[in-house]
Design a protein around this motif. Structure first.
Motif, PDB file in Angstrom:
ATOM      1  N   GLY A 492       0.775  -1.231   0.000  1.00 47.62           N
ATOM      2  CA  GLY A 492       0.000   0.000   0.000  1.00 47.62           C
ATOM      3  C   GLY A 492       0.809   1.285   0.000  1.00 47.62           C
ATOM      4  O   GLY A 492       2.019   1.303   0.263  1.00 47.62           O
ATOM      5  N   GLY A 493       0.107   2.361  -0.301  1.00 45.86           N
ATOM      6  CA  GLY A 493       0.729   3.662  -0.448  1.00 45.86           C
ATOM      7  C   GLY A 493       0.398   4.614   0.679  1.00 45.86           C
ATOM      8  O   GLY A 493       0.238   4.217   1.817  1.00 45.86           O
ATOM      9  N   ARG A 494       0.310   5.911   0.313  1.00 43.18           N
ATOM     10  CA  ARG A 494       0.039   7.017   1.239  1.00 43.18           C
ATOM     11  C   ARG A 494       1.231   7.312   2.139  1.00 43.18           C
ATOM     12  O   ARG A 494       1.082   7.886   3.199  1.00 43.18           O
ATOM     13  N   ARG A 495       2.403   6.872   1.746  1.00 46.00           N
ATOM     14  CA  ARG A 495       3.591   7.243   2.506  1.00 46.00           C
ATOM     15  C   ARG A 495       4.632   7.903   1.600  1.00 46.00           C
ATOM     16  O   ARG A 495       5.755   8.124   1.996  1.00 46.00           O
ATOM     17  N   GLY A 496       4.247   8.151   0.365  1.00 50.78           N
ATOM     18  CA  GLY A 496       5.174   8.857  -0.527  1.00 50.78           C
ATOM     19  C   GLY A 496       6.372   8.038  -0.943  1.00 50.78           C
ATOM     20  O   GLY A 496       7.408   8.582  -1.295  1.00 50.78           O
ATOM     21  N   TYR A 497       6.248   6.720  -0.916  1.00 50.47           N
ATOM     22  CA  TYR A 497       7.401   5.884  -1.234  1.00 50.47           C
ATOM     23  C   TYR A 497       7.583   5.671  -2.742  1.00 50.47           C
ATOM     24  O   TYR A 497       8.546   5.051  -3.161  1.00 50.47           O
ATOM     25  N   GLY A 498       6.613   6.073  -3.518  1.00 49.55           N
ATOM     26  CA  GLY A 498       6.812   6.033  -4.960  1.00 49.55           C
ATOM     27  C   GLY A 498       6.368   4.744  -5.639  1.00 49.55           C
ATOM     28  O   GLY A 498       5.850   3.831  -4.998  1.00 49.55           O
ATOM     29  N   PRO A 499       6.617   4.707  -6.955  1.00 54.51           N
ATOM     30  CA  PRO A 499       5.981   3.692  -7.814  1.00 54.51           C
ATOM     31  C   PRO A 499       6.288   2.238  -7.477  1.00 54.51           C
ATOM     32  O   PRO A 499       5.485   1.368  -7.786  1.00 54.51           O
ATOM     33  N   THR A 500       7.443   1.931  -6.892  1.00 56.77           N
ATOM     34  CA  THR A 500       7.774   0.527  -6.645  1.00 56.77           C
ATOM     35  C   THR A 500       7.808   0.181  -5.162  1.00 56.77           C
ATOM     36  O   THR A 500       8.321  -0.865  -4.770  1.00 56.77           O
ATOM     37  N   HIS A 501       7.244   1.073  -4.326  1.00 59.78           N
ATOM     38  CA  HIS A 501       7.194   0.793  -2.891  1.00 59.78           C
ATOM     39  C   HIS A 501       5.813   1.109  -2.327  1.00 59.78           C
ATOM     40  O   HIS A 501       5.663   1.257  -1.120  1.00 59.78           O
ATOM     41  N   SER A 502       4.832   1.239  -3.176  1.00 64.08           N
ATOM     42  CA  SER A 502       3.528   1.726  -2.701  1.00 64.08           C
ATOM     43  C   SER A 502       2.363   0.892  -3.196  1.00 64.08           C
ATOM     44  O   SER A 502       1.217   1.214  -2.918  1.00 64.08           O
ATOM     45  N   GLN A 503       2.659  -0.183  -3.929  1.00 63.57           N
ATOM     46  CA  GLN A 503       1.568  -0.862  -4.619  1.00 63.57           C
ATOM     47  C   GLN A 503       0.859  -1.901  -3.754  1.00 63.57           C
ATOM     48  O   GLN A 503       1.374  -2.323  -2.718  1.00 63.57           O
ATOM     49  N   SER A 504      -0.302  -2.260  -4.197  1.00 65.30           N
ATOM     50  CA  SER A 504      -1.101  -3.314  -3.556  1.00 65.30           C
ATOM     51  C   SER A 504      -1.341  -4.381  -4.630  1.00 65.30           C
ATOM     52  O   SER A 504      -2.324  -4.330  -5.355  1.00 65.30           O
ATOM     53  N   PRO A 505      -0.418  -5.319  -4.755  1.00 69.64           N
ATOM     54  CA  PRO A 505      -0.471  -6.220  -5.919  1.00 69.64           C
ATOM     55  C   PRO A 505      -1.301  -7.470  -5.693  1.00 69.64           C
ATOM     56  O   PRO A 505      -1.070  -8.488  -6.342  1.00 69.64           O
ATOM     57  N   GLU A 506      -2.268  -7.417  -4.782  1.00 68.56           N
ATOM     58  CA  GLU A 506      -3.033  -8.641  -4.485  1.00 68.56           C
ATOM     59  C   GLU A 506      -3.694  -9.232  -5.726  1.00 68.56           C
ATOM     60  O   GLU A 506      -3.832 -10.453  -5.843  1.00 68.56           O
ATOM     61  N   HIS A 507      -4.069  -8.353  -6.676  1.00 69.43           N
ATOM     62  CA  HIS A 507      -4.782  -8.855  -7.853  1.00 69.43           C
ATOM     63  C   HIS A 507      -3.924  -9.795  -8.697  1.00 69.43           C
ATOM     64  O   HIS A 507      -4.444 -10.667  -9.374  1.00 69.43           O
ATOM     65  N   LEU A 508      -2.594  -9.589  -8.654  1.00 69.08           N
ATOM     66  CA  LEU A 508      -1.734 -10.490  -9.427  1.00 69.08           C
ATOM     67  C   LEU A 508      -1.730 -11.882  -8.804  1.00 69.08           C
ATOM     68  O   LEU A 508      -1.627 -12.885  -9.494  1.00 69.08           O
ATOM     69  N   PHE A 509      -1.849 -11.917  -7.482  1.00 69.81           N
ATOM     70  CA  PHE A 509      -1.654 -13.184  -6.781  1.00 69.81           C
ATOM     71  C   PHE A 509      -2.956 -13.934  -6.543  1.00 69.81           C
ATOM     72  O   PHE A 509      -2.957 -15.157  -6.425  1.00 69.81           O
ATOM     73  N   THR A 510      -4.066 -13.203  -6.491  1.00 69.83           N
ATOM     74  CA  THR A 510      -5.353 -13.903  -6.418  1.00 69.83           C
ATOM     75  C   THR A 510      -5.576 -14.683  -7.706  1.00 69.83           C
ATOM     76  O   THR A 510      -6.360 -15.629  -7.733  1.00 69.83           O
ATOM     77  N   ALA A 511      -4.858 -14.286  -8.753  1.00 69.89           N
ATOM     78  CA  ALA A 511      -5.014 -14.980 -10.037  1.00 69.89           C
ATOM     79  C   ALA A 511      -4.178 -16.259 -10.109  1.00 69.89           C
ATOM     80  O   ALA A 511      -4.261 -16.977 -11.101  1.00 69.89           O
ATOM     81  N   VAL A 512      -3.352 -16.518  -9.096  1.00 66.66           N
ATOM     82  CA  VAL A 512      -2.539 -17.744  -9.112  1.00 66.66           C
ATOM     83  C   VAL A 512      -3.403 -18.906  -8.620  1.00 66.66           C
ATOM     84  O   VAL A 512      -3.846 -18.903  -7.480  1.00 66.66           O
ATOM     85  N   PRO A 513      -3.649 -19.899  -9.475  1.00 64.47           N
ATOM     86  CA  PRO A 513      -4.555 -20.982  -9.061  1.00 64.47           C
ATOM     87  C   PRO A 513      -3.976 -21.742  -7.868  1.00 64.47           C
ATOM     88  O   PRO A 513      -2.861 -22.239  -7.936  1.00 64.47           O
ATOM     89  N   GLY A 514      -4.722 -21.779  -6.789  1.00 65.32           N
ATOM     90  CA  GLY A 514      -4.285 -22.552  -5.629  1.00 65.32           C
ATOM     91  C   GLY A 514      -3.559 -21.746  -4.575  1.00 65.32           C
ATOM     92  O   GLY A 514      -3.228 -22.277  -3.519  1.00 65.32           O
ATOM     93  N   LEU A 515      -3.309 -20.467  -4.833  1.00 65.86           N
ATOM     94  CA  LEU A 515      -2.661 -19.646  -3.810  1.00 65.86           C
ATOM     95  C   LEU A 515      -3.746 -19.024  -2.925  1.00 65.86           C
ATOM     96  O   LEU A 515      -4.721 -18.473  -3.431  1.00 65.86           O
ATOM     97  N   THR A 516      -3.579 -19.139  -1.632  1.00 62.66           N
ATOM     98  CA  THR A 516      -4.530 -18.530  -0.697  1.00 62.66           C
ATOM     99  C   THR A 516      -4.036 -17.125  -0.378  1.00 62.66           C
ATOM    100  O   THR A 516      -2.897 -16.957   0.058  1.00 62.66           O
ATOM    101  N   VAL A 517      -4.868 -16.131  -0.644  1.00 57.27           N
ATOM    102  CA  VAL A 517      -4.461 -14.741  -0.425  1.00 57.27           C
ATOM    103  C   VAL A 517      -5.313 -14.134   0.684  1.00 57.27           C
ATOM    104  O   VAL A 517      -6.544 -14.064   0.567  1.00 57.27           O
TER     105      VAL A 517
END
Lengths: 703, 381
Positions: A492-517
């Motif tokens: 997550g963001g809101r700390r001003g850490y910029g493009p590669t330290h602020s993301q919430s990439p859960e959507h990439l991993f919920t798409a992995v079949p069999g991974l519990t997120v």
């Protein structure tokens, strides 16, 4: 050590081996032996097996030739079966490299020795398992296949043997398996076998570095056949091969398979490496006689002729009296014919019912004790207490990640005090996200309960192959194999850490079949969620934490738990909460750090706009709790899904689709981050990430 | 002039800080540079130093609270009795277009297809309450959803395992009814016995005369009740926000049990009907109920109700008051006793026992309003 207990050993065995398949394999072998007694083709071969079925191959030319020739005949059978249209998918034979395969595997004489192989794995597999019919049937997609048809040629599993089709993809796992052997004082080693083409793969070097730092018994074996599929080494290899091992401080050996003393030298190296309990790097020069797969050999006839003349197996045969050779070859032919008949006789692999997911529902796990949380604990304290509790009460627990040690205690201080309290069980690692993810998989396969920390969720993309191609494949292919690992990471963001330290990439991993997120919030009992993820869920879990919530107090406020439905997976461990109006004008669905924003927006909608607002806050994003949460949402009239993630193709899209499938007829709105980088400047970041004001404004557009 | 001491910024990344301590109270005199408290973020803890001399006029924050950087911690003034300036909220009001109806009000306007320009707002913005008041004043009926939602008390889930199931629309309606009864009405009950024979004879006579297949006894009694509401308007009213709400129409609620489902069916606008029209209208509504196909207007908006459990031979039943009504008559006629009972649950905020007794006595005497040559049972013998 917990591993000294017999029950525990059984547990490891059960986890690493697909037992039904193993017994199936043994059954086939037994059947061969029983049907024709001493006259069976296998008995004619005169190879004994150890307790685990592994053929015992001596170093004398007769023994080596007999087994090498057997592998070659089996590979030729596979090609024949392919030409007859009997093979499912593709295959890569090790013709010409038989002795290389035998040399290392025959020397692995400890019951806990593990092998990680690659696409060109048949020789390794046969020397490790002796299961010829299991291999051929597997490649043919038959029921009698060693993996029941799930693996085919490239994905074989037998006891501590695993192969996979991603070049170098299992190297991190190898480092983890080696660390597990070191931690429990086992005499076993791990042989991870690659081709020289894989020397271009970065994960290899992460794994070599990890094994070196950990002084773990990982033997990296490079089968150097001078060609990567169709590309010559001169186009794929910079620098020297041995220099790579030496650079990481690995004891390094190099032998050629046309050296008359080849197998003896390899055996000595393996033995030396085993004695040293340190990682090693073994380069074996060989030549591939056949194509990469089938009919894709671009090499010229001159080169192929040279390779044929060099054939080390033929050289072995020349050392033997011709009568001996003829007997060996005749017996081998008879045996391989029996293998063909057995494999042909096995019916095609079928499923009674296509599984809807990889999870075994309602596996009874003993209820763990939960950490005692001081009143007013923050999210950080709650997670720290849970980790401390796990380390105290379950010796299988290990923490692994970057900068976890005291006094630093992790980038967000979640592991503070733990390395001091539990020396040796909180492992600060090199910056090798993929490598340590692999190692975590290896540790979990070997019975540990590793909890890995990734410093920022943005770096999870480096772990993706390990999760997508490995962690979920073991329990997916083999129902009995557990991979009880947890990866924690701040999002997550809101700390001003910029493009590669602020993301919430859960959507990439919920798409992995069999991974519990799992993505909880301060409204959930996060300490319990983490404890359950570690102790009560035997599948890989991605456990997301929002940076801004670490300082928040755990406070369930007026939230109630939505009971899990019978057909929900894991929702009983990772509940969905709800609060507010029972007959709402609008329902906000939110999770993780966005929940606090949704709550603030809800208060304004209630106070300023007189709306009856309900908030639904799942902690389990995947598998989606359809039976409980989606069914609940489907009855609502206006649903707004608020997420911090880049929401296109994301979690909100999946929730919305599932609602529609469940009969939702109302208005729906998704609020999330647009598909652009999250800027560093606070002013820019504020306008990119949804906040209270933008949520209120967008919700009001529904009225 | 009073000036504010604001919450200091600890770190550019933290918009909020935690107030750890604040060691001043109203009336204290503080000097520029005095350390009067501490605030913290995840990463650090800093002192709060006063920025000018002065008396503490008012404190706007408290320890343990999260406060936005830049918001007022406390006010300082040159004199202890200096007034604190009224702060005009720049937040909520300014953010919303002044005069725009609230979202709830907009939803109601859309649902009822109303023109907001016709409805006066009591404050800066048109609210749901404004619309309800206007509907009440103009005698229009609002949607069921627009009724004040009953206060729901938060309950803990039981500790024994189980699952939460959603209520059907009917069960949710019953919950609403019961909750309104519990939370709003001052419900009381009384009953009197009466001789059912004359009513039965009147109904039989009417059935013969009108060639009716089914006994019109209960519809006729319900119609009589509706007619009584024309004379005794109090029974057709309720209390809303401490004022009496007098219904214009007499919408008669009539309970119908269909299988396991209890409906309160509603015949609207009975005040202009005669007995025949009423019986026909009630018959139509009942047919819809039997098919479980009651349209909303036939399942809501009762202003006065009638319920009979004569079919089940009970000796007494005490019904729940439908929301925002003051009277429901309960009819019972146990077969063995030869006597029948007329009871009533009523809202004591609206009606007294005397009022209700008068209504029940009148109802116990057979009479078909509006029929010429009123039928008197005695005269047939």
């Amino acid at each position: 050590m917990p591993f000294a207990q017999p029950r525990w050993l059984m547990y490891i065995m059960r986890m690493f081996i697909a037992e039904p398949m193993m017994s199936e394999t043994l059954k086939i072998n037994t059947r061969e032996a029983t049907l024709a007694g001493e006259s069976t083709p296998w008995a004619q071969l005169r190879f004994t097996r150890n307790n685990h079925g592994k053929p015992q191959i001596g170093l004398d030319p007769e023994n080596l030739y007999a087994f090498g020739h057997l592998i070659r005949l089996t590979e030729q059978l596979i090609l024949e079966q392919f030409s007859r249209g009997l093979v499912s998918g593709t295959t890569h034979t090790c013709l010409g490299q038989e002795l290389t395969a035998i040399s290392v595997i025959r020397a692995l004489d400890h019951p806990e020795d593990a092998v990680l192989s690659n696409h060109r794995n048949h020789g390794h597999f046969l020397a490790y398992s002796g299961d010829f019919a299991g291999l051929v049937a597997e490649i043919m997609g038959r029921e009698a296949g060693v993996c029941g048809g799930w693996g085919g040629s490239q994905h074989l599993a037998y006891r501590h043997f695993h192969s996979n089709g991603v070049q170098g993809g299992m190297m991190g796992i190898g480092a983890g398996l080696a660390l597990a052997r070191k931690l429990r004082g086992s005499g076993g080693i791990v042989a991870a076998i690659i081709g020289d083409g894989t020397l271009g793969q970065g994960l290899l070097y992460e794994a070599m570095n990890l094994a070196s730092v950990w002084k773990a018994p990982l033997l990296v074996v490079v089968e150097n056949n001078g060609i990567a599929q169709t590309t010559d080494s001169r186009d794929t290899l910079g620098g020297g091969i041995e220099a790579r091992g030496a650079a990481f401080g690995l004891h390094t050996w190099r032998f050629a398979d046309d050296d008359p003393g080849f197998c003896r030298k390899v055996a000595a190296a393996v033995s030396e490496m085993r004695e040293s309990r340190r990682p090693g790097f073994l380069v074996l020069d060989t030549r591939r006689m056949g194509p990469h797969s089938k009919g894709d050999d671009l090499r010229g006839q001159d080169e192929l002729d040279t390779i044929r003349e060099r054939d080390p197996l033929a050289a072995l045969a020349r050392q033997l009296p011709s009568a001996t050779c003829e007997t060996i070859e005749a017996n081998n032919r008879a045996f391989v014919e029996s293998v063909r008949l057995t494999a042909n006789a096995s019916p095609e692999a079928t499923l009674d019912e296509t599984p809807a997911h990889i999870f075994t529902l309602h596996v009874e796990q003993p209820l763990p004790g939960y950490p005692v949380m001081a009143a007013g604990s923050t999210v950080r304290q709650s997670l720290n207490s849970a980790l401390r509790h796990l380390l105290e009460t379950d010796s299988r627990t290990l923490l692994i990640g970057e900068d976890l040690h005291d006094p630093y205690g992790g980038a967000f201080k979640v592991t503070q005090g733990l390395s001091t309290g539990f020396p040796g069980r909180v492992i600060s690692t090199p910056i090798s996200e993929a490598g340590i993810t692999g190692a975590t998989i290896g540790l979990s396969l070997d019975g540990y309960l590793p909890v890995m920390e990734v410093m920022f969720a943005d770096f999870l993309s480096l772990c993706m192959d390990q999760l997508f191609n490995h962690a979920v494949k073991f329990p997916g292919m083999f129902r009995d194999v557990a991979v009880p690992l947890v990866i924690r990471t701040p999002c997550g963001g809101r700390r001003g850490y910029g493009p590669t330290h602020s993301q919430s990439p859960e959507h990439l991993f919920t798409a992995v079949p069999g991974l519990t997120v799992v993505y909880g919030s301060h409204r959930h009992n996060l300490g319990e969620l983490l404890t359950d993820a570690v102790l009560r869920w035997r599948y890989p879990v991605l456990f997301l934490e929002h940076k801004l919530l670490y300082g928040e107090k755990i406070d369930p406020a007026d939230y109630l738990t939505l009971p899990a439905a019978d057909d929900d997976v894991a929702a009983h461990l990772f509940p969905t909460l709800l609060r507010g109006a029972t007959d709402p004008d609008v329902t906000l669905v939110s999770y993780g750090g966005m929940l606090a924003v949704a709550e603030a927006a809800a208060r304004r909608l209630e106070d300023e706009e007189e709306l009856a607002v309900e908030i639904v806050a799942p902690s389990l994003l995947s598998p989606l709790p359809r039976g409980s949460m989606i069914r609940h949402l489907a009855m609502r009239s206006r649903v707004v899904i608020v997420e911090e993630s880049h929401h296109e193709f994301g979690v909100s899209a999946e929730i919305a689709a599932a609602m529609l499938e469940s009969g939702f007829k109302g208005q729906l709105l998704r609020i999330g981050t647009p598909p652009i980088p999250i800027a560093s400047a606070r002013s820019l970041e504020r306008s990119i990430l949804p906040d209270e004001q933008s949520v209120v404004e967008q919700v009001l557009e529904l009225f | 002039m009073a000036s504010p001491q604001t919450v200091p910024c600890v770190n550019i990344n933290d918009e909020f800080v935690q107030i750890v301590s604040l060691n001043v109270k109203q009336g204290d005199f503080v000097k520029n540079g005095d350390v009067v408290g501490t605030v913290e973020t995840d990463k650090s803890l800093i002192d709060v130093a006063v920025e000018q001399d002065g008396y503490v006029l008012r404190i706007d924050c408290a320890p343990e609270q999260k406060a936005r950087v830049g918001s007022v911690m406390f006010w300082l003034g040159a004199a202890a009795d200096e007034p604190v300036p009224e702060v005009i909220s720049t937040d909520a009001e300014a953010r919303n277009a002044a005069g725009r109806p609230t979202a709830k009000a907009r939803a109601m306007l859309k649902e009822l297809n109303l023109d907001p320009a016709r409805i006066p707002a009591s404050g800066e913005r048109l609210t749901a309450a404004d619309i309800e008041d206007w509907l009440a004043r103009t005698g229009k009926t609002g949607p069921a959803a627009a009724l004040p939602s009953p206060s729901t008390r938060t309950e803990d889930s039981p500790t024994v395992s189980g699952e939460l199931l959603e209520l059907s629309a009917e069960a949710a309606g019953m919950l609403h009814t019961v909750t309104w009864h519990r939370d709003h009405a001052a419900a009381a009950y009384l009953e009197l016995e009466y001789d059912p024979k004359p009513w039965e004879e009147l109904a039989a006579h009417y059935a013969t005369q009108q060639k009716l297949m089914l006994s019109p006894l209960l519809p006729l009694m319900a119609f009589r009740l509706a007619a009584l509401a024309r004379e005794r308007t109090l029974i057709n009213s309720t209390i809303v926000n401490a004022r009496r709400f007098q219904y214009r129409p007499v919408n008669l609620g009539f309970t119908v049990q269909v299988g396991e489902m209890l409906y309160l069916t509603v015949v609207r606008e009975t005040q202009d009907m005669d007995a025949g029209q009423f019986i026909a209208a009630l018959g139509e509504v009942q047919r819809h109920a039997m098919a479980h196909k009651l349209p909303p207007q036939e399942a809501s908006g009762a202003t006065l109700s009638f319920s009979s459990m004569a079919r089940w031979n009970v000796s007494r039943h005490i019904p729940i008051l439908p929301p925002q009504t003051s009277l429901i008559v309960a009819h019972a006629a146990p077969k063995t006793s030869g006597k029948a009972v007329l009871g009533a649950t009523y809202d004591h905020r609206v009606l007294t026992g005397f009022d209700v007794t008068q209504v029940l006595l009148a109802l116990s005497r057979p009479l078909i309003p509006g029929m010429t040559g009123t039928y008197h049972p005695e005269s047939t013998y």
